[in-house]
Design a protein around this motif. Structure first.
Motif, mmCIF file in Angstrom:
data_model
loop_
_atom_site.group_PDB
_atom_site.id
_atom_site.type_symbol
_atom_site.label_atom_id
_atom_site.label_comp_id
_atom_site.label_asym_id
_atom_site.label_seq_id
_atom_site.Cartn_x
_atom_site.Cartn_y
_atom_site.Cartn_z
ATOM 1 N N GLN A 198 10.189 2.701 7.850
ATOM 2 C CA GLN A 198 10.760 3.944 7.294
ATOM 3 C C GLN A 198 10.826 5.117 8.276
ATOM 4 N N TYR A 199 10.128 5.001 9.403
ATOM 5 C CA TYR A 199 10.047 6.137 10.332
ATOM 6 C C TYR A 199 10.335 5.673 11.759
ATOM 7 N N VAL A 200 10.741 6.622 12.594
ATOM 8 C CA VAL A 200 10.905 6.314 14.024
ATOM 9 C C VAL A 200 10.571 7.560 14.852
ATOM 10 N N ILE A 201 9.769 7.352 15.888
ATOM 11 C CA ILE A 201 9.450 8.453 16.805
ATOM 12 C C ILE A 201 10.645 8.633 17.748
ATOM 13 N N ILE A 202 11.070 9.868 17.897
ATOM 14 C CA ILE A 202 12.208 10.154 18.793
ATOM 15 C C ILE A 202 11.790 11.263 19.759
ATOM 16 N N GLY A 203 12.035 11.022 21.037
ATOM 17 C CA GLY A 203 11.831 12.092 22.019
ATOM 18 C C GLY A 203 10.393 12.282 22.453
ATOM 19 N N GLN A 216 25.200 -0.670 17.089
ATOM 20 C CA GLN A 216 25.008 -2.112 17.280
ATOM 21 C C GLN A 216 25.892 -2.577 18.425
ATOM 22 N N GLY A 217 25.713 -3.830 18.840
ATOM 23 C CA GLY A 217 26.634 -4.392 19.824
ATOM 24 C C GLY A 217 25.967 -4.817 21.116
ATOM 25 N N ALA A 218 26.752 -4.806 22.192
ATOM 26 C CA ALA A 218 26.335 -5.383 23.469
ATOM 27 C C ALA A 218 25.483 -4.395 24.270
ATOM 28 N N TYR A 219 24.258 -4.227 23.839
ATOM 29 C CA TYR A 219 23.299 -3.318 24.504
ATOM 30 C C TYR A 219 21.990 -4.083 24.708
ATOM 31 N N THR A 220 22.004 -5.003 25.632
ATOM 32 C CA THR A 220 20.875 -5.904 25.832
ATOM 33 C C THR A 220 19.556 -5.142 25.979
ATOM 34 N N GLY A 221 18.587 -5.587 25.223
ATOM 35 C CA GLY A 221 17.249 -4.995 25.326
ATOM 36 C C GLY A 221 17.024 -3.826 24.394
ATOM 37 N N GLU A 222 18.069 -3.341 23.780
ATOM 38 C CA GLU A 222 17.928 -2.189 22.880
ATOM 39 C C GLU A 222 17.639 -2.658 21.441
ATOM 40 N N VAL A 223 17.077 -1.771 20.644
ATOM 41 C CA VAL A 223 16.823 -2.060 19.229
ATOM 42 C C VAL A 223 17.423 -0.918 18.410
ATOM 43 N N SER A 224 18.321 -1.277 17.510
ATOM 44 C CA SER A 224 19.025 -0.233 16.749
ATOM 45 C C SER A 224 18.211 0.249 15.544
ATOM 46 N N PHE A 228 0.853 -1.193 0.000
ATOM 47 C CA PHE A 228 0.000 0.000 0.000
ATOM 48 C C PHE A 228 0.890 1.244 0.000
ATOM 49 N N GLN A 229 0.790 1.975 -1.099
ATOM 50 C CA GLN A 229 1.734 3.074 -1.337
ATOM 51 C C GLN A 229 1.773 4.109 -0.214
ATOM 52 N N PHE A 230 0.627 4.364 0.414
ATOM 53 C CA PHE A 230 0.573 5.482 1.356
ATOM 54 C C PHE A 230 0.442 5.046 2.828
ATOM 55 N N LEU A 231 0.763 3.775 3.096
ATOM 56 C CA LEU A 231 0.791 3.295 4.487
ATOM 57 C C LEU A 231 2.239 2.972 4.849
ATOM 58 N N HIS A 232 2.676 3.433 6.005
ATOM 59 C CA HIS A 232 4.076 3.224 6.394
ATOM 60 C C HIS A 232 4.168 2.784 7.857
ATOM 61 N N ALA A 233 5.188 2.001 8.127
ATOM 62 C CA ALA A 233 5.420 1.533 9.488
ATOM 63 C C ALA A 233 6.467 2.416 10.172
ATOM 64 N N ALA A 234 6.316 2.553 11.484
ATOM 65 C CA ALA A 234 7.305 3.305 12.279
ATOM 66 C C ALA A 234 7.641 2.519 13.535
ATOM 67 N N ALA A 235 8.795 2.829 14.106
ATOM 68 C CA ALA A 235 9.124 2.348 15.449
ATOM 69 C C ALA A 235 8.843 3.493 16.420
ATOM 70 N N GLN A 236 8.678 3.159 17.685
ATOM 71 C CA GLN A 236 8.377 4.200 18.688
ATOM 72 C C GLN A 236 9.641 4.747 19.337
ATOM 73 N N ASN A 237 10.766 4.159 18.990
ATOM 74 C CA ASN A 237 12.026 4.520 19.639
ATOM 75 C C ASN A 237 13.138 3.772 18.911
ATOM 76 N N CYS A 238 14.375 4.212 19.076
ATOM 77 C CA CYS A 238 15.511 3.396 18.637
ATOM 78 C C CYS A 238 16.675 3.683 19.579
ATOM 79 N N SER A 239 17.671 2.841 19.501
ATOM 80 C CA SER A 239 18.854 3.021 20.356
ATOM 81 C C SER A 239 19.712 4.183 19.847
ATOM 82 N N GLU A 240 20.462 4.779 20.768
ATOM 83 C CA GLU A 240 21.421 5.805 20.331
ATOM 84 C C GLU A 240 22.716 5.158 19.825
ATOM 85 N N TYR A 241 22.826 3.825 19.973
ATOM 86 C CA TYR A 241 24.025 3.114 19.540
ATOM 87 C C TYR A 241 23.761 2.364 18.233
#
Ligand code: PEP
Length: 256
Positions: A93-98, A75-83, A60-73
């Motif tokens: 394509q999108y992520v809510i920040i702050g 990649q690597g050893a940051y258990t529980g985080e999502v990069s 669907f051209q005009f529907l997009h997925a977003a995350a509600q947050n992302c890690s400030e890092y």
């Protein structure tokens, strides 16, 4: 022309069956939405569903997925985080920040938020940067300087090219989840202020190109009134995005 966006923020709601039903509902009603290259819908579901959401929406051209947050890092050893890298690899394509809930409950400060925005943009995710004042600040009539500071400490450190690839959401904290919406005049006034600040820091073409969403108890009844404003380019919707019919009404309340 600025993009019109209706974004749903599910926060930490919806078990699997509910999430699937909501996403199916959006897909089923897609043909009734007045979407266009200039107007799209974004859904920020909890992390476990964003892969499914991106896959469902890919047709669907005009529907997009977003995350509600992302890690400030990255990649690597940051258990529980999502990069941002993992999020982007799912076709999101999108992520809510702050969001104010991240700032308040998880102590995310401007420094961390800037790092998150940088990570997001490194992966070609578009950040939806949230700003907004608490009630005491508005009552003391310090809301303009408060928002200016939030912008200056964070997204005003971006380059012109980077800020062009941001969406801003003005979400007064006193209006989030409270049923107490900012009036159309209050929201328009702040959106115009934010746009002017962007113009002062960068330039007018950049300021005119950035979508500024309003968030704070937007619902099926008040959306159309808010959307008549020149500087309100859409909404970030919490509670009402969990009710398919209300969310659909909000989508169609925004002219395309
Ligand atoms: C939000 O979560 O960003 C929000 C604005 O919530 P609500 O619409 O429920 O006030």
């Amino acid at each position: 022309m600025r993009k019109k966006i209706i974004a749903g923020n599910w926060k930490m709601n919806a078990v699997k069956e509910e999430a699937i039903a909501l996403l199916n509902g959006i897909v089923e009603q897609y043909n009734t939405y007045n979407l266009s290259p200039n107007k799209s819908v974004i859904i920020a579901a909890p992390f476990p569903y964003i892969d499914y959401c991106a896959t469902q929406f890919s047709n669907f051209q005009f529907l997009h997925a977003a995350a509600q947050n992302c890690s400030e890092y990255e990649q690597g050893a940051y258990t529980g985080e999502v990069s941002a890298k993992i999020i982007a690899s799912l076709g999101v394509q999108y992520v809510i920040i702050g969001h104010s809930e991240r700032r308040q409950y998880f102590n995310e400060n401007d420094f961390v938020l800037l790092a998150k925005i940088k990570q997001a943009q490194l992966q070609n995710l578009v950040p939806i940067f949230c700003c907004g004042e608490p009630i005491e600040v508005r009552e003391n009539e310090e809301h303009f300087s408060f928002i200016k500071q939030q912008l200056s400490h964070c997204i005003f450190h971006l380059t012109p090219q980077e800020i062009k690839n941001c969406i801003i959401a003005y979400e007064p904290i006193w209006a989030i989840g409270t049923g107490k919406t900012a009036t159309q005049e209050q929201a328009q006034e702040m959106h115009a202020f934010i746009r002017k600040e962007i113009e002062n820091k960068f330039d007018k073409p950049i300021a005119d190109s950035i979508s500024i969403l309003y968030g704070g108890s937007v619902n099926a009844v008040n959306a159309a009134d808010l959307f008549v404003s020149n500087d309100i380019d859409g909404a970030l919707v919490g509670g009402a995005s969990l009710k398919i019919n209300d969310f659909s009404t909000i989508i169609n309340a925004m002219p395309s």
